[in-house]
Design a protein around this motif. Structure first.
Motif, short mmCIF file in Angstrom:
data_model
loop_
_atom_site.label_atom_id
_atom_site.label_comp_id
_atom_site.label_asym_id
_atom_site.label_seq_id
_atom_site.Cartn_x
_atom_site.Cartn_y
_atom_site.Cartn_z
N SER A 298 -32.98 41.78 -12.55
CA SER A 298 -31.78 41.88 -11.72
C SER A 298 -31.45 40.56 -11.04
O SER A 298 -30.29 40.17 -10.92
CB SER A 298 -31.96 42.98 -10.66
OG SER A 298 -32.17 44.23 -11.28
N GLY A 299 -32.49 39.85 -10.60
CA GLY A 299 -32.27 38.53 -10.00
C GLY A 299 -31.64 37.56 -10.99
O GLY A 299 -30.72 36.80 -10.65
N LEU A 300 -32.12 37.59 -12.25
CA LEU A 300 -31.54 36.72 -13.28
C LEU A 300 -30.10 37.13 -13.59
O LEU A 300 -29.22 36.27 -13.76
CB LEU A 300 -32.40 36.80 -14.55
CG LEU A 300 -33.73 36.05 -14.50
CD1 LEU A 300 -34.53 36.32 -15.76
CD2 LEU A 300 -33.52 34.55 -14.33
N ALA B 120 -37.50 37.63 -6.55
CA ALA B 120 -37.30 39.07 -6.74
C ALA B 120 -38.63 39.75 -7.02
O ALA B 120 -38.91 40.85 -6.51
CB ALA B 120 -36.31 39.32 -7.87
N LEU B 121 -39.48 39.14 -7.83
CA LEU B 121 -40.81 39.69 -8.09
C LEU B 121 -41.61 39.81 -6.81
O LEU B 121 -42.24 40.84 -6.53
CB LEU B 121 -41.56 38.80 -9.10
CG LEU B 121 -41.21 38.92 -10.57
CD1 LEU B 121 -41.90 37.81 -11.36
CD2 LEU B 121 -41.61 40.27 -11.11
N GLY B 122 -41.60 38.75 -6.01
CA GLY B 122 -42.38 38.74 -4.78
C GLY B 122 -41.89 39.73 -3.75
O GLY B 122 -42.68 40.28 -2.97
N PHE C 190 -30.17 35.19 -4.52
CA PHE C 190 -30.06 36.27 -5.51
C PHE C 190 -31.40 36.98 -5.71
O PHE C 190 -31.43 38.20 -5.92
CB PHE C 190 -29.53 35.72 -6.84
CG PHE C 190 -28.04 35.57 -6.87
CD1 PHE C 190 -27.22 36.66 -7.07
CD2 PHE C 190 -27.45 34.33 -6.66
CE1 PHE C 190 -25.84 36.52 -7.09
CE2 PHE C 190 -26.08 34.17 -6.69
CZ PHE C 190 -25.26 35.27 -6.89
N GLY C 191 -32.50 36.25 -5.63
CA GLY C 191 -33.82 36.88 -5.74
C GLY C 191 -34.08 37.83 -4.58
O GLY C 191 -34.60 38.94 -4.76
N MET C 192 -33.74 37.39 -3.36
CA MET C 192 -33.91 38.25 -2.19
C MET C 192 -33.05 39.51 -2.30
O MET C 192 -33.50 40.62 -1.99
CB MET C 192 -33.54 37.48 -0.92
CG MET C 192 -34.51 36.38 -0.55
SD MET C 192 -33.90 35.40 0.86
CE MET C 192 -33.78 36.66 2.14
N MET C 193 -31.80 39.33 -2.76
CA MET C 193 -30.91 40.49 -2.89
C MET C 193 -31.45 41.46 -3.94
O MET C 193 -31.46 42.69 -3.72
CB MET C 193 -29.51 40.03 -3.27
CG MET C 193 -28.48 41.15 -3.27
SD MET C 193 -26.77 40.56 -3.34
CE MET C 193 -26.69 40.05 -5.06
N ALA C 194 -31.92 40.96 -5.06
CA ALA C 194 -32.46 41.83 -6.11
C ALA C 194 -33.69 42.58 -5.62
O ALA C 194 -33.84 43.79 -5.88
CB ALA C 194 -32.81 41.00 -7.35
N GLY C 195 -34.58 41.87 -4.90
CA GLY C 195 -35.77 42.53 -4.37
C GLY C 195 -35.43 43.62 -3.37
O GLY C 195 -36.01 44.72 -3.39
N ASN D 290 -43.85 42.81 -7.60
CA ASN D 290 -43.94 42.42 -9.00
C ASN D 290 -43.24 43.38 -9.95
O ASN D 290 -43.76 43.71 -11.02
CB ASN D 290 -45.41 42.25 -9.42
CG ASN D 290 -46.08 41.09 -8.73
OD1 ASN D 290 -45.44 40.07 -8.49
ND2 ASN D 290 -47.35 41.23 -8.40
N SER D 291 -42.05 43.81 -9.59
CA SER D 291 -41.27 44.68 -10.47
C SER D 291 -40.47 43.86 -11.48
O SER D 291 -39.70 42.97 -11.11
CB SER D 291 -40.30 45.54 -9.64
OG SER D 291 -39.34 46.16 -10.48
N GLY D 292 -40.64 44.18 -12.75
CA GLY D 292 -39.88 43.49 -13.79
C GLY D 292 -38.39 43.78 -13.70
O GLY D 292 -37.56 42.91 -14.01
#
Length: 625
Positions: A79-81, A66-68, A110-115, A72-74
Motif C-alpha cells: 500500500s505504501g508503494l 509501512a512495514l515498521g 506515504f509509509g506512515m499513512m499506509a501503516g 511487518n505486514s506485506g
C-alpha cells in the motif's frame, strides 16, 4: 509519555529501509576495487547499481516505514508503494520535473499513512455480500483513495515545502562546527530513548543537496556522501573516534575497575562489547553499563561526542558510514573520505581521555559498574539464549501482557498491556543492560546484538499453544544448580529435576500458584500442585528432618490455595546452622516426566517472589514421554 511511545514506533519504522545502506556501501567499495585493478566497465556497473538504489530510496522508505508501522505486514508495504506511485504519476502531470522527484520525506509520509490505514482497517469484516472488499482489500482501496487526495494536496504545497526543507538544510549547514557539535550531543542523548533515528533521518537524508553529472539530485549528508558529493560526511566523521576508540576504552576501564573474583566474566563480556563497538559501531551495551549508575557521566559522554565532531569538522575531515561508525564502515568507505586517516590519531587521544575520566570517576565516586557489585554482572548469553527466552517472556508479564514485539539491532521495542507487570530485576539478571518505559505501554529492553534473535524466538514461542508453567524464586538469596546440592538424592535428581537456593532470609514463599498438597510433619518441606498438575517440592535445608520441626513455623496448611510470593514457612536460619545442617534449599518438580522442556535462569542472586527462575513446558498430551 504516550507521544514518546508513538515516536519510538516511528523511529523503529524509519530504521527498516536503512538495511539496504550497508549493501550499497559494499557495492561501491567493490566497484572502487575493480576500478583499481583496471576493470573499468565492471566498476561502472557496480557504481551504477549502487546509485540506482540511492535513487529508489523514497520508494524503499514508503514500503519500509509501512512495514515498521504495521508489524511487518506485506499488505501495508504494498500500500505504501501504491501511494507513492500514485503520487509520482499525478504530480508529474501537473508540476515541472525538477520539482516532482519524490523525496525520502514523501516516502515516509506515504509509509506512515499506509501503516496507519492497515492497523485501523485490516481486521474489519463487512457484510457477507461485500466481504470481497473487506480485510486487506479494504486497506488497499482506502490507501488508493487517500493517496489521490494527498497527491493533490502535495500539488498545492510541494514547491513551498521543498523551499522550506532547503532553507532548513541551509540553516543547519550554516551553523558550521556548532551545528555539528549540537547534533553530536543531541544524537547521544536520544540514543537513551531509542529516538536517535528521527534526528538521523533529518541530517542523513534531508540536510544539503548535491546534483551529480547526470543531473540526479541527492539530499542528506549520508546519501550525498555515497553519491560522490566531495562536501558530504561532516555529520558522520566525528562519530568514528567515539565508537572505535572512546567507548571501547570505557569497556576497558570497567574491566580494570571490577573485582578480582568477577573480573574473568566481566572481561569476557566487555571485551566482546568493546569489539562490537570498534568493528560495527554498536555502542549500547557499553553506554547502558554506566547510564543508570552514573547519568552525569553520560552527559559528559554526550558533550565529548559533540567535541569530537566539532574537531573533525574544523579540520575538514569528511567520512561516512552505511550502518554505524565502526572499523568495517571506516575501511569500506575510506575511498570516499577526505583526510580520513586523521580520525585514527584523534580516536587514540579520545580513547585515552575517556579511559582516564571513567577510571577516575568509578574509583572516586564508587560507581557500581558491572563487576563491582555482583548483582550488576551480565552473564554470557550466547550459550543458553534459547533457554532464557521463556523467562524473558515471563519477566515481561507473560504472554497475555505482550501486545506487540519488535526489535532493532540492539533492543527489543515492545508494547505491553500493563507496564507494572514488568520485572526489571529479572530482565537484568537475564542479560538486559537497560529497561526503558516510555509510557502508553511502550517499553524498550536493551539486549545488545542478540535483540533481533530474541525477538524471533519470542514470536515463535508466543505463537505456540503450549502449556507453560513459570516459577519465581521461593527464597531471598542465591540460586545454584541442583547438582551442587550437598545431598546425593537431590544432586542426582532422584527426587526430580529443578534448582536450589542458598537463602539470606528465613522465609519461604510460594514459587507458583496452586494448592498445598502436603506439609511434612517436621515442617521442613512442603509440596504444591499447580492447576496443570505440576508437583513442586520445596525442601528447606539438608538433613533438617532430624530437627523435628524445631526452628520452623508453617504459615499455611494442607489444602490452602496459594499464589506466587505468598509466605509459606518461616525458619530460623541461625538455629538450623547451629545444629550443623546445611541451608541449601532444593526446589524440584517431582513428576519431571511430564516436562517437555526446561528453561533455567542464570545462577545468581535472586529476590523472593519476584525473580523468574524457572520456566517449564509440559508435554502436549499431558503425560511424560
Amino acid at each position: 509519555m504516550n507521544q514518546l511511545g508513538s515516536l519510538q514506533q516511528l523511529s523503529r519504522a524509519i530504521m527498516q529501509p536503512l538495511m539496504i545502506l550497508p549493501a550499497i556501501a559494499v557495492v561501491l567499495f567493490v566497484g572502487y576495487v575493480l576500478n583499481c585493478f583496471g576493470f573499468v566497465e565492471a566498476s561502472t556497473w557496480m557504481q551504477s547499481s549502487a546509485k540506482g538504489l540511492l535513487d529508489m530510496m523514497p520508494y524503499l522508505f514508503a514500503a519500509g516505514v509501512a512495514l515498521g508501522m504495521s508489524n511487518n505486514s506485506g499488505v501495508a508495504a504494498m500500500s505504501g508503494l501504491l501511494g507513492i506511485f500514485i503520487f509520482y504519476k499525478l504530480v508529474s502531470e501537473v508540476l515541472p520535473t525538477n520539482v516532482v522527484e519524490p523525496t525520502i520525506l514523501i516516502g515516509i509520509v506515504f509509509g506512515m499513512m499506509a501503516g496507519a490505514i492497515h492497523e485501523r482497517f485490516h481486521a474489519i469484516k463487512l457484510p457477507e455480500y461485500m466481504q470481497i472488499f473487506g480485510g486487506a482489500r479494504l486497506v488497499v482501496l482506502i490507501m488508493i483513495v487517500l493517496s489521490v487526495a494527498l497527491s493533490f494536496l502535495f500539488i498545492q504545497i510541494l514547491p513551498g515545502l521543498n523551499n522550506v526543507i532547503q532553507i532548513i538544510g541551509h540553516e543547519i549547514m550554516a551553523l558550521g562546527s556548532f551545528g555539528v557539535f549540537l547534533y553530536g550531543v543531541v544524537h547521544r542523548v536520544l540514543i537513551v530513548f531509542g529516538l536517535h533515528h528521527l534526528l538521523n533521518n533529518l541530517v542523513w537524508f534531508h540536510v544539503g543537496s548535491f546534483t551529480d553529472a547526470s543531473g540526479s539530485v541527492y539530499t542528506g549528508d549520508m546519501v550525498r556522501f555515497f553519491a560522490g558529493d566531495p562536501t558530504a560526511g561532516g555529520f558522520m566523521a566525528g562519530l568514528f573516534p567515539i565508537t572505535m576508540f572512546a567507548l571501547p576504552a570505557v569497556a576497558m576501564a570497567i574491566i580494570h575497575e571490577s573485582r578480582e573474583d568477577l573480573r574473568p566474566k566481566v572481561k569476557k563480556t566487555y571485551l566482546t562489547a568493546a569489539g562490537s563497538s570498534f568493528l560495527t559501531g554498536i555502542t549500547e551495551p557499553i553506554e547502558f553499563a554506566f547510564l543508570f549508575a552514573a547519568p552525569y557521566l553520560f552527559i559528559v559522554h554526550a558533550l565529548l561526542t559533540g567535541l569530537a565532531m566539532w574537531i573533525t569538522f574544523e579540520l575538514g575531515i569528511l567520512h561516512g558510514f552505511s550502518f554505524s561508525a565502526g572499523a568495517i564502515d571506516y575501511i569500506v568507505n575510506l575511498h570516499l573520505a577526505n583526510k580520513g586517516l586523521l580520525l585514527l590519531p584523534i580516536g587514540i587521544v579520545f580513547g585515552l581521555l575517556y579511559y582516564g575520566i571513567f577510571r577516575f570517576a568509578i574509583q572516586k565516586y564508587q560507581i557500581p559498574t558491572p563487576g563491582r557489585v555482583e548483582a550488576t554482572l551480565l552473564d554470557d548469553m550466547a550459550g543458553d539464549l534459547l533457554h532464557r527466552v521463556p523467562l524473558i517472556i515471563q519477566a515481561l508479564g507473560g504472554k497475555d501482557n505482550l501486545v506487540e514485539v519488535q526489535a532493532c539491532i540492539t533492543r527489543l521495542r515492545l508494547r505491553v498491556r500493563q507496564e507494572k507487570k514488568i520485572d526489571r530485576h529479572a530482565l537484568r539478571m537475564l542479560g538486559a543492560v537497560g529497561v526503558l518505559r516510555l509510557g502508553g505501554g511502550h517499553v524498550q529492553v536493551v539486549f545488545g546484538t542478540y535483540s533481533e534473535f530474541i525477538r524471533d524466538e519470542m514470536l515463535k514461542r508466543l505463537q505456540r499453544d503450549s502449556k507453560q508453567v513459570s516459577l519465581v524464586a521461593p527464597l531471598q538469596g542465591r540460586m545454584i544448580p541442583i547438582e551442587d546440592v550437598p545431598d546425593t538424592i537431590f544432586a542426582k535428581k532422584l527426587v526430580g529435576d529443578g534448582v536450589a537456593f542458598i537463602p539470606d532470609k528465613g522465609e519461604l514463599v510460594a514459587p507458583v500458584a496452586g494448592f498445598v498438597r502436603h506439609i511434612y510433619p517436621t515442617m521442613h518441606a512442603i509440596g504444591i500442585e499447580t492447576k496443570e498438575g505440576v508437583e513442586v517440592l520445596l525442601h528447606i535445608g539438608i538433613e533438617t528432618s532430624g530437627l523435628n520441626g524445631s526452628g520452623f513455623q508453617s504459615i499455611v496448611k494442607e489444602g490452602d490455595q496459594v499464589k506466587p510470593g505468598q509466605l509459606l514457612i518461616k525458619f530460623d536460619m541461625a538455629y538450623i546452622k547451629k545444629r550443623g545442617c546445611s541451608l541449601v534449599t532444593p526446589m524440584v518438580i517431582t513428576n519431571s516426566n511430564r516436562i517437555a522442556s526446561w528453561s533455567k535462569a542464570p545462577f545468581t542472586i535472586v529476590k523472593k517472589g519476584q525473580t523468574s527462575v524457572l520456566s517449564i513446558v509440559l508435554h502436549e498430551d499431558g503425560h511424560g514421554g
